[in-house]
Design a protein around this motif. Structure first.
Motif, PDB file in Angstrom:
ATOM      1  N   GLU A  10       0.747  -6.264   3.010  1.00 22.72           N
ATOM      2  CA  GLU A  10       1.363  -7.578   2.829  1.00 22.72           C
ATOM      3  C   GLU A  10       1.707  -7.792   1.357  1.00 22.72           C
ATOM      4  OE1 GLU A  10       3.069 -10.814   3.031  1.00 22.72           O
ATOM      5  OE2 GLU A  10       2.138 -10.426   4.982  1.00 22.72           O
ATOM      6  N   ASP A  11       2.943  -8.210   1.079  1.00 22.40           N
ATOM      7  CA  ASP A  11       3.371  -8.402  -0.297  1.00 22.40           C
ATOM      8  C   ASP A  11       3.225  -9.841  -0.792  1.00 22.40           C
ATOM      9  OD1 ASP A  11       5.479  -9.129   1.474  1.00 22.40           O
ATOM     10  OD2 ASP A  11       6.914  -8.999  -0.159  1.00 22.40           O
ATOM     11  N   ASP A  12       2.883 -10.779   0.058  1.00 29.18           N
ATOM     12  CA  ASP A  12       2.729 -12.176  -0.331  1.00 29.18           C
ATOM     13  C   ASP A  12       1.260 -12.437  -0.673  1.00 29.18           C
ATOM     14  OD1 ASP A  12       2.319 -14.942  -0.457  1.00 29.18           O
ATOM     15  OD2 ASP A  12       3.756 -15.358   1.153  1.00 29.18           O
ATOM     16  N   PRO A  13       0.937 -12.614  -1.973  1.00 31.96           N
ATOM     17  CA  PRO A  13      -0.469 -12.785  -2.366  1.00 31.96           C
ATOM     18  C   PRO A  13      -1.125 -14.019  -1.749  1.00 31.96           C
ATOM     19  CG  PRO A  13       0.996 -13.056  -4.268  1.00 31.96           C
ATOM     20  CD  PRO A  13       1.845 -12.632  -3.123  1.00 31.96           C
ATOM     21  N   ASP A  14      -0.359 -15.060  -1.496  1.00 37.50           N
ATOM     22  CA  ASP A  14      -0.930 -16.253  -0.861  1.00 37.50           C
ATOM     23  C   ASP A  14      -1.360 -15.936   0.565  1.00 37.50           C
ATOM     24  OD1 ASP A  14      -0.551 -17.839  -3.128  1.00 37.50           O
ATOM     25  OD2 ASP A  14       1.450 -18.475  -2.479  1.00 37.50           O
ATOM     26  N   ASN A  29     -18.619  -9.282   8.906  1.00 38.41           N
ATOM     27  CA  ASN A  29     -18.943  -7.875   8.723  1.00 38.41           C
ATOM     28  C   ASN A  29     -17.694  -6.988   8.757  1.00 38.41           C
ATOM     29  OD1 ASN A  29     -18.508  -8.399  11.437  1.00 38.41           O
ATOM     30  ND2 ASN A  29     -19.933  -6.834  12.130  1.00 38.41           N
ATOM     31  N   LEU A  30     -16.506  -7.579   8.991  1.00 40.11           N
ATOM     32  CA  LEU A  30     -15.272  -6.791   9.019  1.00 40.11           C
ATOM     33  C   LEU A  30     -14.852  -6.408   7.607  1.00 40.11           C
ATOM     34  CD1 LEU A  30     -13.110  -8.766  11.617  1.00 40.11           C
ATOM     35  CD2 LEU A  30     -14.242  -6.568  11.952  1.00 40.11           C
ATOM     36  N   ILE A  31     -14.427  -5.162   7.466  1.00 42.38           N
ATOM     37  CA  ILE A  31     -13.940  -4.678   6.176  1.00 42.38           C
ATOM     38  C   ILE A  31     -12.423  -4.694   6.211  1.00 42.38           C
ATOM     39  CG2 ILE A  31     -13.839  -2.719   4.578  1.00 42.38           C
ATOM     40  CD1 ILE A  31     -16.598  -1.869   5.765  1.00 42.38           C
ATOM     41  N   LEU A  32     -11.823  -5.482   5.306  1.00 41.29           N
ATOM     42  CA  LEU A  32     -10.378  -5.604   5.187  1.00 41.29           C
ATOM     43  C   LEU A  32      -9.938  -4.918   3.901  1.00 41.29           C
ATOM     44  CD1 LEU A  32      -7.690  -7.023   6.203  1.00 41.29           C
ATOM     45  CD2 LEU A  32      -8.293  -8.850   4.592  1.00 41.29           C
ATOM     46  N   THR A  33      -8.981  -4.008   4.020  1.00 42.19           N
ATOM     47  CA  THR A  33      -8.387  -3.358   2.862  1.00 42.19           C
ATOM     48  C   THR A  33      -6.916  -3.746   2.849  1.00 42.19           C
ATOM     49  OG1 THR A  33      -9.923  -1.498   3.037  1.00 42.19           O
ATOM     50  CG2 THR A  33      -7.926  -1.128   1.756  1.00 42.19           C
ATOM     51  N   VAL A  34      -6.402  -4.074   1.652  1.00 44.04           N
ATOM     52  CA  VAL A  34      -5.041  -4.591   1.536  1.00 44.04           C
ATOM     53  C   VAL A  34      -4.208  -3.711   0.622  1.00 44.04           C
ATOM     54  CG1 VAL A  34      -3.655  -6.568   0.789  1.00 44.04           C
ATOM     55  CG2 VAL A  34      -5.870  -6.951   1.870  1.00 44.04           C
ATOM     56  N   ALA A  35      -2.956  -3.497   1.029  1.00 40.61           N
ATOM     57  CA  ALA A  35      -1.952  -2.860   0.169  1.00 40.61           C
ATOM     58  C   ALA A  35      -0.847  -3.890  -0.051  1.00 40.61           C
ATOM     59  CB  ALA A  35      -1.386  -1.604   0.815  1.00 40.61           C
ATOM     60  N   ALA A  36      -0.381  -4.020  -1.290  1.00 39.90           N
ATOM     61  CA  ALA A  36       0.571  -5.074  -1.651  1.00 39.90           C
ATOM     62  C   ALA A  36       2.030  -4.701  -1.436  1.00 39.90           C
ATOM     63  CB  ALA A  36       0.352  -5.497  -3.102  1.00 39.90           C
ATOM     64  N   ASP A  37       2.301  -3.430  -1.195  1.00 40.28           N
ATOM     65  CA  ASP A  37       3.685  -3.016  -0.935  1.00 40.28           C
ATOM     66  C   ASP A  37       3.681  -1.681  -0.211  1.00 40.28           C
ATOM     67  OD1 ASP A  37       3.496  -0.873  -2.862  1.00 40.28           O
ATOM     68  OD2 ASP A  37       4.072  -2.236  -4.461  1.00 40.28           O
ATOM     69  N   LYS A  56      -9.466   1.164  11.645  1.00 42.89           N
ATOM     70  CA  LYS A  56      -9.538   0.938  13.088  1.00 42.89           C
ATOM     71  C   LYS A  56      -8.311   0.188  13.598  1.00 42.89           C
ATOM     72  CE  LYS A  56     -14.498   0.964  12.896  1.00 42.89           C
ATOM     73  NZ  LYS A  56     -15.520   0.145  12.292  1.00 42.89           N
ATOM     74  N   LEU A  57      -7.651  -0.569  12.702  1.00 44.25           N
ATOM     75  CA  LEU A  57      -6.486  -1.364  13.054  1.00 44.25           C
ATOM     76  C   LEU A  57      -5.621  -1.540  11.817  1.00 44.25           C
ATOM     77  CD1 LEU A  57      -5.197  -3.380  15.247  1.00 44.25           C
ATOM     78  CD2 LEU A  57      -6.434  -5.156  14.000  1.00 44.25           C
ATOM     79  N   ILE A  58      -4.307  -1.491  12.011  1.00 46.49           N
ATOM     80  CA  ILE A  58      -3.383  -1.704  10.894  1.00 46.49           C
ATOM     81  C   ILE A  58      -2.507  -2.899  11.213  1.00 46.49           C
ATOM     82  CG2 ILE A  58      -1.472  -0.733   9.552  1.00 46.49           C
ATOM     83  CD1 ILE A  58      -2.669   2.070  10.182  1.00 46.49           C
ATOM     84  N   LEU A  59      -2.479  -3.868  10.283  1.00 48.96           N
ATOM     85  CA  LEU A  59      -1.565  -5.006  10.337  1.00 48.96           C
ATOM     86  C   LEU A  59      -0.485  -4.744   9.306  1.00 48.96           C
ATOM     87  CD1 LEU A  59      -3.916  -8.138  10.446  1.00 48.96           C
ATOM     88  CD2 LEU A  59      -2.596  -7.160  12.319  1.00 48.96           C
ATOM     89  N   LEU A  60       0.740  -4.770   9.733  1.00 45.87           N
ATOM     90  CA  LEU A  60       1.835  -4.315   8.888  1.00 45.87           C
ATOM     91  C   LEU A  60       2.937  -5.360   8.825  1.00 45.87           C
ATOM     92  CD1 LEU A  60       3.027  -1.854   7.363  1.00 45.87           C
ATOM     93  CD2 LEU A  60       3.719  -0.957   9.585  1.00 45.87           C
ATOM     94  N   ASP A  61       3.197  -5.867   7.621  1.00 44.20           N
ATOM     95  CA  ASP A  61       4.316  -6.790   7.437  1.00 44.20           C
ATOM     96  C   ASP A  61       5.609  -6.012   7.611  1.00 44.20           C
ATOM     97  OD1 ASP A  61       5.805  -9.062   6.824  1.00 44.20           O
ATOM     98  OD2 ASP A  61       5.491  -8.890   4.673  1.00 44.20           O
ATOM     99  N   LEU A  62       6.594  -6.627   8.184  1.00 47.75           N
ATOM    100  CA  LEU A  62       7.873  -5.962   8.436  1.00 47.75           C
ATOM    101  C   LEU A  62       8.731  -5.902   7.184  1.00 47.75           C
ATOM    102  CD1 LEU A  62       9.724  -4.727  10.619  1.00 47.75           C
ATOM    103  CD2 LEU A  62      10.599  -7.030  11.013  1.00 47.75           C
ATOM    104  N   ASN A  63       8.839  -7.024   6.480  1.00 44.43           N
ATOM    105  CA  ASN A  63       9.737  -7.131   5.334  1.00 44.43           C
ATOM    106  C   ASN A  63       8.978  -6.946   4.032  1.00 44.43           C
ATOM    107  OD1 ASN A  63      12.067  -7.833   6.943  1.00 44.43           O
ATOM    108  ND2 ASN A  63      11.025  -9.765   7.304  1.00 44.43           N
ATOM    109  N   LEU A  64       8.999  -5.723   3.542  1.00 48.55           N
ATOM    110  CA  LEU A  64       8.310  -5.363   2.302  1.00 48.55           C
ATOM    111  C   LEU A  64       9.323  -4.868   1.288  1.00 48.55           C
ATOM    112  CD1 LEU A  64       5.435  -3.333   3.959  1.00 48.55           C
ATOM    113  CD2 LEU A  64       5.158  -5.522   2.799  1.00 48.55           C
TER     114      LEU A  64
END
Length: 139
Positions: A10-14, A29-37, A56-64
């Protein structure tokens, strides 16, 4: 590096801030790792494979910027170790064209980002319950 439960691109810091809080509220207890672009996402995905810490799961923004979510999805689906990792496109777009392209590229689901924190919390709770509690995993 610990194995992330959720890898979020996700590229939106908010929105990242709100997602981090929602994930902690739903499952502390969930571990969240974030990539900004997209470029950071590709580097992280390669590192996950090298270190055998596949999310275990990837959430992916479409518009990066630079590399689109669809390009990252295509990259993920070309990695043998990640072929069975659930990938959810998580976007503000509700265009049928975007939904169709995401599914054709191998997304497991397409979720439109909810407006407001309470709706985000409900969304994260639903995602967590389905993908971590009810969905059968392939290992």
């Amino acid at each position: 590096m610990k194995t992330p439960d959720i890898f979020y691109v996700e590229d939106d810091p908010d929105y990242v801030f709100f997602m981090e809080n929602a994930v902690q509220e739903v499952g502390d207890n969930l571990i969240l790792t974030v990539a900004a672009d997209g470029q950071e996402a590709i580097r992280s995905l390669r590192k996950f494979v090298e270190e055998h810490t596949i999310p275990k799961l990837i959430l992916l923004d479409l518009n990066l910027p630079n590399i689109s979510g669809l390009d990252i999805l295509r990259f993920i689906r070309e990695i043998p170790a990640m072929k069975t990792v659930p990938v959810l496109l998580f976007s503000t777009s509700d265009s049928p064209k975007d939904v169709r392209a995401s599914i054709e590229f191998g997304a497991n689901a397409y979720v439109t980002k909810p407006d407001g924190y309470d709706k985000l919390l409900q969304c994260v709770d639903s995602v967590q319950k389905f993908w971590f509690n009810h969905h059968l995993h392939v290992n």
